[in-house]
Design an enzyme around this catalytic site. Structure first.
Site, PDB file in Angstrom:
ATOM      1  CB  SER A  49      -0.894  -0.021   1.166  1.00  0.00           C
ATOM      2  OG  SER A  49      -1.887   0.717   1.234  1.00  0.00           O
ATOM      3  CD  GLU A  93      -8.313  -3.707  -1.137  1.00  0.00           C
ATOM      4  OE1 GLU A  93      -9.080  -4.540  -1.132  1.00  0.00           O
ATOM      5  OE2 GLU A  93      -8.175  -2.589  -0.799  1.00  0.00           O
TER       6      GLU A  93
END
Ligand SMILES: [Ca+2]
Ligand SMILES: [Ca+2]
Lengths: 243, 243
Positions: free
Chosen positions: A127, A199
């Protein structure tokens, strides 16, 4: 020893999995291949006051079962020295602006760059930790809660990544820009391609030999010409280095 | 003449309405009350190259039917002078980072501040134009496609606004932060309250006399103590000035 060993995760969490568990095999194999059983964790993306300890514990606890020893950079009196000695570096998620600001404040940008590019120290990002590994943080999704001196980042790769990439929500009544529209705005002012990493997926880079999309979800590449193209898992994305 | 006349819209678009139409009565009444029938439009939030003209045309076309005359600031050889002469100022949406950067580059921050705070020139903001009217752009939703010299903005009000405020999507599998979590991160580092303004609503400020939530949707106030409270339409939000 080969240089530039990177494992760049879209996120640390993936629906239905405990923290980092969906990426266990990737992380374990990546570090094994690079002969590293110790990991220097950098928790600077955490905005919550005095949270470096608990954040590092979370990573330590996840990696302990994988026979990996985790040290938090804040446990060292000298962060630059800690990076110099690191066998592997992991930068976790949180706020990208705060993370990059802190990396500059701690004089770590050049040092991490040198360790990874010149000395082949393996780097794992997730991230925000993936955002700072790229050319710049211009394509983060985070809220700008702190101002770094520049948006240019570690530049371990010459393109940008948008982690947590999200497709437009069908029939949404919301009038804010979609993620793709935001990346289009980026391309009005900047020329690097952007890898939209959903994701559950990651980019695994072995120097100039391979750049492979791994994981559970396809990825999207946006280029300045406003074309965008989907790439399935296992795609070779080396072309991103030559654009 | 009373000072600080502000109409701060969450967005220019609201589901089911043409551009700005949902806010027609508010804009017309606001400008009438302030004896303004000419509007200086600032299109700097538009990232698309050479788009100031078409953006201004869009606003001009919407306001023409309301008997309002719109000038684009880019049509003037001297933007500072254009602001000095303006009867009313409207800053529209787009990218907040680029907008603030351009306002600084054009030396307009102090001038707009002075016109609005010292001379009572009415100010309308929408989305990015609302972000820059507040204390800082730390609570924008936009992608940081350009770096302004600071995140501190026009400071026409002493608190922050999060436009396009979004409630968490029920049962979402996405692991990125919710809007409320992002604002909580902001409050780890910053102390101003944040008004979460949902699409379809606006804050109408008449100097120190009133600060009223108007529109179609309730708003949320986040304070550093992590409390957040819902306020229905017509709420008096003057307390935000004294925090
Ligand atoms: Ca984040
Ligand atoms: Ca925007």
């Amino acid at each position: 020893m080969s240089k530039r060993q990177l494992l760049l995760l879209s996120s640390s969490n993936f629906h239905g999995h405990e923290y980092l568990q969906f990426a266990k095999d990737w992380i374990v194999d990546f570090l094994k291949k690079n002969n590293a059983d110790k990991v220097l964790f950098i928790p600077y993306a955490s905005a919550k006051p005095n949270s470096y300890g608990e954040y590092t514990e979370k990573v330590r606890s996840a990696m302990k079962d994988w026979n990996l020893e985790v040290t938090g950079i804040h446990e060292s009196p000298n962060p630059v020295e800690a990076v110099k000695q690191a066998k592997a570096i992991f930068i976790g998620g949180g706020n990208t602006f705060l993370l990059l600001k802190t990396l500059y404040e701690q004089h770590l940008v050049e040092e991490i760059r040198s360790r990874v590019l010149d000395h082949g120290v393996p780097y794992i990002g997730s991230s925000a930790g993936t955002n700072v590994a790229t050319h710049s943080i211009h394509t983060t999704n985070d809220m700008p809660i702190a101002l770094p001196p520049t948006f240019y980042a570690l530049q371990l790769i010459p393109f940008n990544i948008n982690p947590h990439y999200l497709d437009p929500i069908p029939d949404s009544k919301h009038q804010g820009e979609t993620r793709a529209e935001r990346i289009k705005e980026f391309h009005y002012l900047n020329s690097n391609p952007v890898l939209g990493l959903r994701e559950g997926s990651a980019l695994l880079i072995d120097d100039d030999n391979s750049a492979t999309l791994i994981g559970h979800t396809p990825a999207v590449v946006f280029s300045r010409e406003n074309s965008h193209a989907e790439f399935p898992v296992d795609s070779d994305l080396r072309f991103l280095f030559s654009k």
